[in-house]
Design a protein around this motif. Structure first.
Motif, PDB file in Angstrom:
ATOM      1  N   PRO A   1       0.833  -1.210   0.000  1.00 13.20           N
ATOM      2  CA  PRO A   1       0.000   0.000   0.000  1.00 13.20           C
ATOM      3  C   PRO A   1       0.863   1.254   0.000  1.00 13.20           C
ATOM      4  O   PRO A   1       2.039   1.200   0.380  1.00 13.20           O
ATOM      5  N   PRO A   2       0.299   2.386  -0.408  1.00 11.79           N
ATOM      6  CA  PRO A   2       1.074   3.628  -0.403  1.00 11.79           C
ATOM      7  C   PRO A   2       1.220   4.176   1.020  1.00 11.79           C
ATOM      8  O   PRO A   2       0.277   4.733   1.588  1.00 11.79           O
ATOM      9  N   VAL A   3       2.391   4.024   1.589  1.00 10.07           N
ATOM     10  CA  VAL A   3       2.700   4.490   2.947  1.00 10.07           C
ATOM     11  C   VAL A   3       4.095   5.094   2.935  1.00 10.07           C
ATOM     12  O   VAL A   3       5.020   4.537   2.329  1.00 10.07           O
ATOM     13  N   GLY A   4       4.263   6.227   3.602  1.00  9.51           N
ATOM     14  CA  GLY A   4       5.564   6.870   3.684  1.00  9.51           C
ATOM     15  C   GLY A   4       5.981   7.109   5.119  1.00  9.51           C
ATOM     16  O   GLY A   4       5.135   7.390   5.987  1.00  9.51           O
ATOM     17  N   TYR A   5       7.278   6.984   5.388  1.00 13.90           N
ATOM     18  CA  TYR A   5       7.791   7.178   6.742  1.00 13.90           C
ATOM     19  C   TYR A   5       9.219   7.693   6.672  1.00 13.90           C
ATOM     20  O   TYR A   5      10.012   7.256   5.833  1.00 13.90           O
ATOM     21  N   SER A   6       9.549   8.643   7.566  1.00 14.46           N
ATOM     22  CA  SER A   6      10.932   9.096   7.690  1.00 14.46           C
ATOM     23  C   SER A   6      11.256   9.350   9.157  1.00 14.46           C
ATOM     24  O   SER A   6      10.378   9.684   9.955  1.00 14.46           O
ATOM     25  N   PHE A   7      12.528   9.194   9.498  1.00 13.41           N
ATOM     26  CA  PHE A   7      12.991   9.346  10.872  1.00 13.41           C
ATOM     27  C   PHE A   7      14.420   9.865  10.860  1.00 13.41           C
ATOM     28  O   PHE A   7      15.249   9.410  10.063  1.00 13.41           O
ATOM     29  N   THR A   8      14.718  10.828  11.714  1.00 11.09           N
ATOM     30  CA  THR A   8      16.103  11.276  11.907  1.00 11.09           C
ATOM     31  C   THR A   8      16.356  11.533  13.382  1.00 11.09           C
ATOM     32  O   THR A   8      15.450  11.885  14.134  1.00 11.09           O
ATOM     33  N   SER A   9      17.612  11.347  13.791  1.00 11.95           N
ATOM     34  CA  SER A   9      17.980  11.537  15.193  1.00 11.95           C
ATOM     35  C   SER A   9      19.468  11.823  15.299  1.00 11.95           C
ATOM     36  O   SER A   9      20.276  11.240  14.562  1.00 11.95           O
TER      37      SER A   9
END
Length: 233
Positions: free
Chosen positions: A49-57
Motif C-alpha cells: 500500500p502507499p505508505v511513507g515514513y521518515s525518521f532522523t535523530s
C-alpha cells in the motif's frame, strides 16, 4: 533521546514512481577533552500500500575541555502521482529537541530542526501546498518553534516546552491532512523532508557535560530527473 518522525497514510492513490534518500554525518573534534556523536536516518515510501515514513535523530556528548561535536541527519521522500481530480492523504509526526548544559558559561549546546512536505506541480515546478515545522534551541540564546501551512493543509498540534536554565526542551506532536482538487489531469510530486543538526562545544576546562539531541534545516529542490522508478511490491 531526541528524535523526529513523519508518517503518511491514506493516500487517495498510489505513486507511479518513488525515490528516497538518507544522509548522516558525525564529527568529533577534541584536544584534551572527550566527545561522542551519533546520527541516524530512515526513509521509506511504499507503493502497495502507499505508505511513507521518515525518521532522523542526532546525539552529541562532550565533556572536559577543548571538544566539539556535530551530528546531522537528513531523510527525503519523493513520490510522483498522476492525479485526475483529487489528491489527498493523512500525515502525523513529532519533533523533539533538547539541550543539557551543566555549566552554561563553559559549555555551549545548540540544536535546530526542520521537517514537513511540499506538493509540487511538475509542469511548472510551482509549489501547490506545503506544511513545515521548524524548531531551534540554543544555550543562552533565543529559542523558537513555528508552524507554516497552506490553505489546503489542515492540522492540529500539541506542544510542550521548558525553556531557560541549564536544561531546555521542545516537544511537538502533530497530525493533519491534505486535500487538493484539480480541474485537469496533473502530474505532481510529493516531497517530504526531515533534517536535523546538533552541536556541543566545551572550549574551556570543565568537569561537567553537555548533551544535545535534535533536527536541522534542509534546503530541498526537486527536479524530475532525480526521481527514480520503484516497481510495486
Amino acid at each position: 533521546m531526541s528524535e523526529g518522525s513523519l508518517l503518511f497514510t491514506n493516500f487517495s492513490q498510489s505513486p507511479t514512481s518513488t525515490f528516497t534518500n538518507t544522509d548522516t554525518n558525525a564529527i568529533s573534534i577534541f584536544n584534551g577533552g572527550d566527545v561522542a556523536t551519533k546520527a541516524d536516518a530512515i526513509a521509506y515510501l511504499g507503493v502497495t500500500p502507499p505508505v511513507g515514513y521518515s525518521f532522523t535523530s542526532n546525539q552529541v556528548f562532550g565533556e572536559n575541555k577543548d571538544s566539539t561535536g556535530l551530528g546531522s541527519s537528513k531523510a527525503i521522500i519523493q513520490g510522483i502521482f498522476e492525479v485526475d481530480k483529487n489528491f489527498s492523504f493523512n500525515f502525523s509526526g513529532d519533533l523533539n529537541l533538547a539541550t543539557l548544559t551543566n555549566n552554561p558559561r563553559q559549555e555551549s549546546a545548540s540544536v535546530n530542526g526542520n521537517l514537513g512536505f511540499a506538493l509540487i506541480n511538475l509542469a511548472n515546478n510551482k509549489i501547490l501546498d506545503y506544511f513545515q515545522v521548524n524548531g531551534n534551541l540554543t544555550t543562552g540564546d533565543s529559542d523558537s518553534l513555528t508552524y507554516q501551512n497552506s490553505n489546503n493543509v489542515k492540522f492540529s498540534a500539541l506542544n510542550n516546552s521548558s525553556l531557560g536554565g541549564t536544561q531546555e526542551f521542545y516537544t511537538a506532536n502533530f497530525e493533519g491532512s491534505l486535500n487538493h482538487y484539480f480541474n485537469n489531469k496533473t502530474t505532481v510530486a510529493l516531497v517530504a523532508f526531515n533534517s536535523t543538526e546538533a552541536r556541543v562545544s566545551t572550549p574551556t576546562p570543565s568537569m561537567l557535560s553537555g548533551v544535545v539531541l535534535s533536527w536541522s534545516v534542509i534546503m530541498l529542490g526537486i527536479k524530475r530527473k532525480h526521481i527514480k522508478n520503484n516497481e510495486p511490491c
